[in-house]
Scaffold this motif. Structure first.
Motif, PDB file in Angstrom:
ATOM      1  N   ASN A 210      -4.936   0.176   0.786  1.00 42.07           N
ATOM      2  CA  ASN A 210      -5.302  -0.185  -0.583  1.00 42.07           C
ATOM      3  C   ASN A 210      -6.595  -0.994  -0.642  1.00 42.07           C
ATOM      4  O   ASN A 210      -7.340  -0.926  -1.623  1.00 42.07           O
ATOM      5  CB  ASN A 210      -4.192  -0.993  -1.246  1.00 42.07           C
ATOM      6  N   SER A 211      -6.851  -1.774   0.383  1.00 38.54           N
ATOM      7  CA  SER A 211      -8.043  -2.627   0.409  1.00 38.54           C
ATOM      8  C   SER A 211      -9.155  -1.961   1.213  1.00 38.54           C
ATOM      9  O   SER A 211      -8.943  -1.567   2.364  1.00 38.54           O
ATOM     10  CB  SER A 211      -7.722  -3.988   1.017  1.00 38.54           C
ATOM     11  N   VAL A 212     -10.342  -1.880   0.614  1.00 42.68           N
ATOM     12  CA  VAL A 212     -11.472  -1.274   1.317  1.00 42.68           C
ATOM     13  C   VAL A 212     -11.911  -2.122   2.504  1.00 42.68           C
ATOM     14  O   VAL A 212     -12.652  -1.638   3.370  1.00 42.68           O
ATOM     15  CB  VAL A 212     -12.664  -1.061   0.360  1.00 42.68           C
ATOM     16  N   ARG A 213     -11.465  -3.362   2.569  1.00 43.77           N
ATOM     17  CA  ARG A 213     -11.817  -4.219   3.703  1.00 43.77           C
ATOM     18  C   ARG A 213     -11.118  -3.782   4.985  1.00 43.77           C
ATOM     19  O   ARG A 213     -11.550  -4.124   6.077  1.00 43.77           O
ATOM     20  CB  ARG A 213     -11.484  -5.680   3.395  1.00 43.77           C
ATOM     21  N   ASN A 214     -10.025  -3.045   4.830  1.00 38.45           N
ATOM     22  CA  ASN A 214      -9.281  -2.582   5.994  1.00 38.45           C
ATOM     23  C   ASN A 214      -9.794  -1.223   6.439  1.00 38.45           C
ATOM     24  O   ASN A 214      -9.772  -0.260   5.665  1.00 38.45           O
ATOM     25  CB  ASN A 214      -7.783  -2.499   5.667  1.00 38.45           C
ATOM     26  N   ASP A 215     -10.263  -1.147   7.655  1.00 37.82           N
ATOM     27  CA  ASP A 215     -10.808   0.105   8.175  1.00 37.82           C
ATOM     28  C   ASP A 215     -10.476   0.201   9.665  1.00 37.82           C
ATOM     29  O   ASP A 215     -11.342   0.092  10.525  1.00 37.82           O
ATOM     30  CB  ASP A 215     -12.325   0.165   7.958  1.00 37.82           C
ATOM     31  N   SER A 216      -9.206   0.386   9.945  1.00 41.67           N
ATOM     32  CA  SER A 216      -8.748   0.469  11.328  1.00 41.67           C
ATOM     33  C   SER A 216      -7.737   1.612  11.442  1.00 41.67           C
ATOM     34  O   SER A 216      -7.278   2.177  10.439  1.00 41.67           O
ATOM     35  CB  SER A 216      -8.114  -0.835  11.778  1.00 41.67           C
ATOM     36  N   ALA A 217      -7.375   1.929  12.672  1.00 42.82           N
ATOM     37  CA  ALA A 217      -6.463   3.047  12.924  1.00 42.82           C
ATOM     38  C   ALA A 217      -5.106   2.835  12.261  1.00 42.82           C
ATOM     39  O   ALA A 217      -4.369   3.820  12.011  1.00 42.82           O
ATOM     40  CB  ALA A 217      -6.286   3.238  14.425  1.00 42.82           C
ATOM     41  N   SER A 218      -4.747   1.590  11.935  1.00 39.94           N
ATOM     42  CA  SER A 218      -3.448   1.351  11.296  1.00 39.94           C
ATOM     43  C   SER A 218      -3.393   1.963   9.896  1.00 39.94           C
ATOM     44  O   SER A 218      -2.298   2.191   9.369  1.00 39.94           O
ATOM     45  CB  SER A 218      -3.179  -0.152  11.229  1.00 39.94           C
ATOM     46  N   CYS A 219      -4.548   2.245   9.289  1.00 41.96           N
ATOM     47  CA  CYS A 219      -4.574   2.848   7.949  1.00 41.96           C
ATOM     48  C   CYS A 219      -3.991   4.255   7.947  1.00 41.96           C
ATOM     49  O   CYS A 219      -3.451   4.710   6.928  1.00 41.96           O
ATOM     50  CB  CYS A 219      -5.994   2.891   7.410  1.00 41.96           C
ATOM     51  N   ILE A 220      -4.103   4.952   9.054  1.00 39.25           N
ATOM     52  CA  ILE A 220      -3.696   6.365   9.081  1.00 39.25           C
ATOM     53  C   ILE A 220      -2.318   6.568   9.695  1.00 39.25           C
ATOM     54  O   ILE A 220      -1.851   7.706   9.779  1.00 39.25           O
ATOM     55  CB  ILE A 220      -4.733   7.235   9.818  1.00 39.25           C
TER      56      ILE A 220
END
Length: 224
Positions: A210-220
């Protein structure tokens, strides 16, 4: 609509998938798990001789715009009205691009919340959004090349999640989409249809996306 997506592959995989010559590619690319509007995104155009891989800012700013403020509101273009909107009519005729991805996100409304899903092809392969681009010249003379992702009606997989989905081109149609000589609107419009649902899958993922600040493999990561 399409407001967030991922591209987690290497530059070598992109060059192989799209048959890009090393001289026509961006020098650096890192895996991205939560790509958002206004960011620079990997895109592919055809210069009349070869496919070129570069970066465009996500959020179309028409060449005739007085300023670039409208870009953040033009991240998607409805396939049904491309010839009706001044911002899209010329790009649809002459400035089409591919926007590579390996998944995109959409949020399904629940009673008191929204559940994010990551939608991919079943085989996990790279695919191409149908995109449009344009170049805007700022008052100081600098150029800003921007893009938008075309959307269409949902297929049976997407319909329970959202009422729109991005246009994903079949690999055999990508060169036609890029071809500058292809200006026949009916034949191009025929490409802007929902991708076959049976070739796709949708998996629930963490609200971390939900947050654009998060950009790591945990997002997927698929929720279990």
């Amino acid at each position: 609509m399409c407001g967030r997506y991922s591209l987690t592959v290497t530059i070598e995989e992109l060059m192989l998938r799209y048959e890009i010559d090393a001289a026509s590619a961006i020098p650096y690319h890192r895996p991205q798990y939560n790509i958002a509007p206004t960011q620079l995104v990997v895109s592919i155009i055809h210069d009349g001789h070869n496919r070129r891989l570069g970066e465009l800012r996500w959020g179309l700013v028409p060449s005739w715009a007085k300023d670039d403020n409208m870009g953040s509101r033009m991240i998607n273009a409805r396939s049904e009205t491309l010839n009706d909107k001044p911002a899209y009519k010329l790009p649809f005729a002459r400035k089409r691009c591919l926007i590579p991805a390996d998944g995109f996100y959409e949020w399904q409304k629940r009673e008191n919340s929204k559940q994010p899903y990551r939608i991919t092809l079943r085989d996990g392969s790279i695919f191409s959004f149908a995109g449009l681009y344009d170049t805007w010249i700022a008052p100081d003379g600098s150029k800003r090349s921007t893009c938008t992702i075309i959307t269409t009606t949902p297929n049976s997989l997407m319909a329970p999640i959202h009422d729109r989905m991005p246009v994903i081109l079949k690999p055999e149609d990508e060169m036609k989409w890029l071809n500058r000589q292809e200006m026949g609107t009916p034949s191009l419009q025929q490409l802007l249809i929902p991708y076959p649902a049976e070739a796709m899958q949708a998996d629930p993922v963490s609200t971390e996306v939900n947050s654009v600040r998060n950009d790591s493999a945990s997002c997927i990561l698929k929720l279990t």
